[in-house]
Structures are given as structure tokens and as C-alpha cells.
Design a protein around this motif. Structure first.
Motif, PDB file in Angstrom:
ATOM      1  N   ASP A  62     -26.123 -10.774  -3.402  1.00 23.96           N
ATOM      2  CA  ASP A  62     -25.772 -12.269  -3.510  1.00 23.96           C
ATOM      3  C   ASP A  62     -24.155 -12.072  -3.693  1.00 23.96           C
ATOM      4  OD1 ASP A  62     -28.154 -13.179  -3.114  1.00 23.96           O
ATOM      5  OD2 ASP A  62     -28.627 -13.052  -5.135  1.00 23.96           O
ATOM      6  N   ILE A  63     -23.457 -12.844  -2.814  1.00 22.99           N
ATOM      7  CA  ILE A  63     -21.783 -12.825  -2.945  1.00 22.99           C
ATOM      8  C   ILE A  63     -21.259 -14.034  -3.425  1.00 22.99           C
ATOM      9  CG2 ILE A  63     -19.703 -12.046  -1.894  1.00 22.99           C
ATOM     10  CD1 ILE A  63     -21.528  -9.738  -2.326  1.00 22.99           C
ATOM     11  N   ARG A  64     -20.871 -14.168  -4.335  1.00 18.46           N
ATOM     12  CA  ARG A  64     -20.095 -15.572  -4.860  1.00 18.46           C
ATOM     13  C   ARG A  64     -18.779 -15.886  -3.830  1.00 18.46           C
ATOM     14  NH1 ARG A  64     -21.364 -19.043  -8.153  1.00 18.46           N
ATOM     15  NH2 ARG A  64     -22.557 -17.231  -9.433  1.00 18.46           N
ATOM     16  N   LEU A  65     -18.777 -16.795  -3.013  1.00 18.79           N
ATOM     17  CA  LEU A  65     -17.607 -17.180  -2.260  1.00 18.79           C
ATOM     18  C   LEU A  65     -16.310 -17.927  -2.997  1.00 18.79           C
ATOM     19  CD1 LEU A  65     -19.541 -18.256   0.880  1.00 18.79           C
ATOM     20  CD2 LEU A  65     -18.983 -16.138   0.315  1.00 18.79           C
ATOM     21  N   ASP A  66     -15.346 -18.095  -2.511  1.00 18.37           N
ATOM     22  CA  ASP A  66     -14.418 -18.464  -3.262  1.00 18.37           C
ATOM     23  C   ASP A  66     -14.514 -20.019  -3.496  1.00 18.37           C
ATOM     24  OD1 ASP A  66     -12.772 -16.220  -3.005  1.00 18.37           O
ATOM     25  OD2 ASP A  66     -11.611 -16.870  -1.057  1.00 18.37           O
ATOM     26  N   ASN A  67     -15.177 -20.666  -2.766  1.00 17.73           N
ATOM     27  CA  ASN A  67     -15.774 -22.139  -3.097  1.00 17.73           C
ATOM     28  C   ASN A  67     -16.859 -22.164  -4.232  1.00 17.73           C
ATOM     29  OD1 ASN A  67     -18.000 -21.543  -1.599  1.00 17.73           O
ATOM     30  ND2 ASN A  67     -17.445 -22.897   0.057  1.00 17.73           N
ATOM     31  N   GLY A  68     -17.188 -21.102  -4.529  1.00 19.05           N
ATOM     32  CA  GLY A  68     -18.158 -21.189  -5.882  1.00 19.05           C
ATOM     33  C   GLY A  68     -19.622 -21.019  -5.291  1.00 19.05           C
ATOM     34  N   THR A  69     -19.775 -21.236  -3.977  1.00 20.74           N
ATOM     35  CA  THR A  69     -21.269 -21.147  -3.614  1.00 20.74           C
ATOM     36  C   THR A  69     -21.702 -19.454  -3.428  1.00 20.74           C
ATOM     37  OG1 THR A  69     -20.453 -20.998  -0.987  1.00 20.74           O
ATOM     38  CG2 THR A  69     -20.986 -23.100  -2.117  1.00 20.74           C
ATOM     39  N   VAL A  70     -22.808 -19.317  -3.369  1.00 22.76           N
ATOM     40  CA  VAL A  70     -23.532 -17.992  -3.250  1.00 22.76           C
ATOM     41  C   VAL A  70     -24.034 -17.858  -1.764  1.00 22.76           C
ATOM     42  CG1 VAL A  70     -24.904 -16.352  -4.285  1.00 22.76           C
ATOM     43  CG2 VAL A  70     -23.778 -17.978  -5.768  1.00 22.76           C
ATOM     44  N   LYS A  71     -23.849 -16.653  -1.386  1.00 20.41           N
ATOM     45  CA  LYS A  71     -24.310 -16.385   0.162  1.00 20.41           C
ATOM     46  C   LYS A  71     -25.095 -15.244  -0.009  1.00 20.41           C
ATOM     47  CE  LYS A  71     -23.668 -16.270   4.969  1.00 20.41           C
ATOM     48  NZ  LYS A  71     -22.715 -16.427   5.939  1.00 20.41           N
ATOM     49  N   THR A  72     -26.151 -14.942   0.642  1.00 18.79           N
ATOM     50  CA  THR A  72     -26.920 -13.625   0.476  1.00 18.79           C
ATOM     51  C   THR A  72     -26.659 -12.901   1.926  1.00 18.79           C
ATOM     52  OG1 THR A  72     -28.626 -14.485  -0.579  1.00 18.79           O
ATOM     53  CG2 THR A  72     -29.018 -12.502   0.416  1.00 18.79           C
ATOM     54  N   TYR A  73     -25.988 -11.688   1.813  1.00 21.59           N
ATOM     55  CA  TYR A  73     -25.789 -10.809   2.916  1.00 21.59           C
ATOM     56  C   TYR A  73     -26.646  -9.700   2.850  1.00 21.59           C
ATOM     57  CZ  TYR A  73     -21.379 -13.216   3.542  1.00 21.59           C
ATOM     58  OH  TYR A  73     -20.454 -14.096   3.905  1.00 21.59           O
ATOM     59  N   SER A  74     -27.399  -9.126   3.929  1.00 20.83           N
ATOM     60  CA  SER A  74     -28.255  -8.024   3.945  1.00 20.83           C
ATOM     61  C   SER A  74     -27.659  -7.027   4.889  1.00 20.83           C
ATOM     62  CB  SER A  74     -29.619  -8.727   4.660  1.00 20.83           C
ATOM     63  OG  SER A  74     -30.027  -9.653   3.738  1.00 20.83           O
ATOM     64  N   TYR A  75     -27.836  -5.795   4.445  1.00 13.31           N
ATOM     65  CA  TYR A  75     -27.189  -4.636   5.103  1.00 13.31           C
ATOM     66  C   TYR A  75     -28.480  -3.624   5.450  1.00 13.31           C
ATOM     67  CZ  TYR A  75     -22.802  -6.597   3.749  1.00 13.31           C
ATOM     68  OH  TYR A  75     -21.752  -7.817   3.532  1.00 13.31           O
ATOM     69  N   TRP A  76     -28.222  -2.761   6.463  1.00 13.35           N
ATOM     70  CA  TRP A  76     -29.073  -1.565   6.797  1.00 13.35           C
ATOM     71  C   TRP A  76     -28.412  -0.429   6.419  1.00 13.35           C
ATOM     72  CZ3 TRP A  76     -34.187  -1.264   7.548  1.00 13.35           C
ATOM     73  CH2 TRP A  76     -34.833  -2.514   7.987  1.00 13.35           C
ATOM     74  N   PHE A  77     -28.980   0.494   5.934  1.00 11.63           N
ATOM     75  CA  PHE A  77     -28.372   1.732   5.462  1.00 11.63           C
ATOM     76  C   PHE A  77     -29.433   2.885   6.001  1.00 11.63           C
ATOM     77  CE2 PHE A  77     -27.201  -1.184   2.321  1.00 11.63           C
ATOM     78  CZ  PHE A  77     -25.871  -0.919   2.009  1.00 11.63           C
ATOM     79  N   ALA A  78     -28.662   4.148   5.853  1.00  7.05           N
ATOM     80  CA  ALA A  78     -29.802   5.344   5.936  1.00  7.05           C
ATOM     81  C   ALA A  78     -29.085   6.562   5.188  1.00  7.05           C
ATOM     82  CB  ALA A  78     -29.802   5.729   7.451  1.00  7.05           C
ATOM     83  N   ASP A  79     -29.690   7.132   4.493  1.00  9.37           N
ATOM     84  CA  ASP A  79     -29.418   8.295   3.946  1.00  9.37           C
ATOM     85  C   ASP A  79     -28.834   9.383   4.801  1.00  9.37           C
ATOM     86  OD1 ASP A  79     -29.587   7.004   1.279  1.00  9.37           O
ATOM     87  OD2 ASP A  79     -31.654   7.779   1.043  1.00  9.37           O
ATOM     88  N   LEU A  80     -27.988  10.097   4.591  1.00  9.68           N
ATOM     89  CA  LEU A  80     -27.521  11.305   5.380  1.00  9.68           C
ATOM     90  C   LEU A  80     -28.070  12.406   4.525  1.00  9.68           C
ATOM     91  CD1 LEU A  80     -24.034  10.593   6.609  1.00  9.68           C
ATOM     92  CD2 LEU A  80     -26.261  10.013   7.635  1.00  9.68           C
ATOM     93  N   LYS A  81     -28.762  13.471   5.204  1.00 11.67           N
ATOM     94  CA  LYS A  81     -29.252  14.612   4.719  1.00 11.67           C
ATOM     95  C   LYS A  81     -28.838  15.844   5.324  1.00 11.67           C
ATOM     96  CE  LYS A  81     -33.238  12.127   2.844  1.00 11.67           C
ATOM     97  NZ  LYS A  81     -33.378  11.897   1.508  1.00 11.67           N
ATOM     98  N   GLU A  82     -28.731  16.802   4.450  1.00 11.87           N
ATOM     99  CA  GLU A  82     -28.460  18.286   5.074  1.00 11.87           C
ATOM    100  C   GLU A  82     -29.510  18.648   6.042  1.00 11.87           C
ATOM    101  OE1 GLU A  82     -27.038  21.253   2.650  1.00 11.87           O
ATOM    102  OE2 GLU A  82     -26.660  19.988   1.133  1.00 11.87           O
TER     103      GLU A  82
END
Length: 82
Positions: A62-82
């Protein structure tokens, strides 16, 4: 980024096909946080960095924007392994 690319983008190499597949509103350099990179083999390296992709997972923030509203951003990740 889950909001735009989804899990299928994890592990893709940045090549012409990847760049051509980007939506028009995405910076091809990823400068706006659309994606992150890991450089594992370039001429200045003595040898490629060995790695494998770990399990993929999505996380939301959840990111609070400059105008005070909150927007939810979703991201994909992958761990890097040896």
C-alpha cells in the motif's frame, strides 16, 4: 510488476522480443520501476555468475500518494539461488 507483466515475465532476458512486447506506457529501460534486472554475464566479467531462479511469489504494497490516497501495487519476485 504484477499490475502489468505478471508471473510470466520472471526470468525473461531483455532482448528485442521482450522490448517489443512491452505496453506503450512502459519505459523499456525499466526506469519507472516496471521491472528490475540481474546482470549475470557481460564481457567485463571473468565468467558468468551461476544462478537459478527460485520460487516465484507475488507481494502487494500500500503506497500513500501525494494527494493522500492509498493505492495498492502488486509485484512479482523470484529469489535467485546459487
Amino acid at each position: 510488476m504484477a499490475n502489468g507483466f505478471g508471473e510470466a515475465a520472471i526470468g525473461r532476458e531483455i532482448d528485442r522480443k521482450f522490448i517489443d512486447s512491452l505496453p506503450n506506457d512502459v519505459d523499456p529501460n525499466g526506469e519507472n520501476g516496471e521491472y528490475h534486472t540481474f546482470c549475470y554475464d557481460v564481457p567485463i566479467f571473468r565468467y558468468p555468475i551461476p544462478f537459478r531462479l527460485g520460487e516465484s511469489f507475488s507481494q502487494s504494497y500500500d503506497i500513500r500518494l501525494d494527494n493522500g490516497t492509498v493505492k495498492t501495487y502488486s509485484y512479482w519476485f523470484a529469489d535467485l539461488k546459487e
